[in-house]
Design an enzyme around this catalytic site. Structure first.
Site, PDB file in Angstrom:
ATOM      1  N   THR A   1       0.765  -1.121  -0.175  1.00 21.54           N
ATOM      2  CA  THR A   1      -0.347  -0.053  -0.480  1.00 21.54           C
ATOM      3  C   THR A   1       0.893   1.197  -0.335  1.00 21.54           C
ATOM      4  OG1 THR A   1      -1.712  -1.251   1.224  1.00 21.54           O
ATOM      5  CG2 THR A   1      -1.796   1.205   1.717  1.00 21.54           C
TER       6      THR A   1
ATOM      7  N   GLY B   1      -5.830  -3.188   7.838  1.00 26.99           N
ATOM      8  CA  GLY B   1      -6.997  -2.470   7.985  1.00 26.99           C
ATOM      9  C   GLY B   1      -8.224  -2.271   9.014  1.00 26.99           C
TER      10      GLY B   1
HETATM   11  N1  ASP Z   1      -4.017  -1.450   5.162  1.00 27.63           N
HETATM   12  C1  ASP Z   1      -4.162  -1.953   4.116  1.00 27.63           C
HETATM   13  C2  ASP Z   1      -6.357  -2.700   3.670  1.00 27.63           C
HETATM   14  O1  ASP Z   1      -6.471  -2.817   5.334  1.00 27.63           O
HETATM   15  C3  ASP Z   1      -4.013  -2.620   3.051  1.00 27.63           C
HETATM   16  C4  ASP Z   1      -2.355  -2.450   3.745  1.00 27.63           C
HETATM   17  O2  ASP Z   1      -1.598  -1.339   3.655  1.00 27.63           O
HETATM   18  O3  ASP Z   1      -1.187  -3.346   3.084  1.00 27.63           O
HETATM   19  O4  ASP Z   1      -6.639  -2.279   3.025  1.00 27.63           O
END
Ligand code: ASP
Length: 304
Positions: free
Chosen positions: A167, A221
């Site tokens: 991300t 998340g």
């Molecule tokens: N936070 C993101 C999600 O849960 C994923 C990530 O940060 O790798 O969609």
């Protein structure tokens, strides 16, 4: 570590993945390009949000990161992308979730602030708005990559969650002393179709307030949402006068692991103080100071 005033920073995700040695240069080059793009905007007196968008677009266009082109697969072997952006000056925010045909979701999120009365648009409605705004739709195969396909297969075979990496996020402090933050992601590998995470959720994965901090998060998340991670960090700084380092560390390394998830954040305040704590194995991040000193850390030490 003593550093000058930080004015711009990015992250490239948190997780249990370590950048393989043969890919290290490619990661560094892409992250440097994104940091430079953001800093150039700030030097030209553009707003913090414009700098955030410019840098995130570069990361979205790279297959290395789980955002835009390199987005991971859902459990239906599709791609659903999320992004959000926020201005610290007046708390305006724009967010899109579950978009499937938009090459640069961060630009669409920014258009939500600029050209709509809303904060968050989902799925088809978000795409319709994007097309009305002149954005070119792409087909889902634009987001295909062999690496993400393998991750989906592994995830399905193991029947558990993968700790997918990549991300992206950016935070900026402009010459008018305004903060902004943005985050863009494909979400979690093998996520349910329709699942929404923290990245497009204001106060969870993204937050910016001139009186506190600009924050972009990455990690599991669901836990960042339940822990209102980004807004908690801001609140500790804004209302309790905590240092940015202590506030970010408290939430990332103490609050969230108890809720069952790990990850990391990048955070910046108006004084140019920067923090990047993480509770996951790794967090890719980089920043640039006012004097153009660029630091990229692909293997930061965990402070636990
Ligand atoms: N936070 C993101 C999600 O849960 C994923 C990530 O940060 O790798 O969609």
């Amino acid at each position: 570590m003593k550093k000058g005033k930080v004015v711009f920073a990015i992250h490239g995700g948190a997780g249990s993945f370590n950048v393989p040695p043969e890919k290290e240069q490619e990661y560094r080059d892409t992250m440097r390009m994104a940091i430079r793009a953001g800093k150039e905007r700030l030097d030209k007196n553009d707003s913090a949000a414009v700098a955030v968008e410019a840098a995130i677009r570069i990361l979205e266009d790279s297959v290395l990161f789980n955002a835009g082109k390199g987005a991971v697969f859902t459990n239906d072997a599709t791609h659903e992308l999320d992004a959000s952006i926020m201005y610290g000056e007046n708390l305006q925010a724009g967010s899109v979730t579950g978009v499937k045909h938009i090459k640069n979701p961060i630009t669409l999120a920014h258009k939500v602030i600029k050209n709509s009365p809303h904060v968050m648009l989902a799925g088809e409605g978000a795409e319709k708005f994007g097309i009305e705004q002149g954005m070119e739709p792409v087909t889902q195969d634009y987001f295909y990559s062999n690496r993400r396909w393998q991750s989906l297969m592994e995830s399905k075979n193991r029947l558990d969650e993968t700790d997918e990496f990549g991300t992206v996020g950016a935070i900026a402090l402009d010459k008018n002393e305004n903060l902004a933050a943005g985050t863009s992601t494909g979400g979690l590998t093998n996520k349910a179709v329709g699942r929404i995470g923290d990245s497009p959720t204001i106060g969870a994965g993204t937050y910016a307030n001139n009186e506190g901090v600009a924050v972009s998060a990455t990690g599991k998340g669901e836990v960042f949402m339940r822990g209102t991670a980004a807004s908690d960090i801001n609140a500790l700084v804004q209302y309790q006068n905590w240092s940015i380092e202590n506030a970010a560390t408290e939430v990332v390394e103490r609050k969230l692991p108890v809720l069952g998830g790990t990850g990391g954040v990048i955070a910046l305040n108006r004084q140019g103080h920067f923090a990047a704590p993480h509770s996951s194995q790794n967090l890719l991040y980089g920043y640039v100071t006012e004097e153009d000193e660029i630091v990229i850390d692909l293997f930061p030490e965990k402070v636990t």
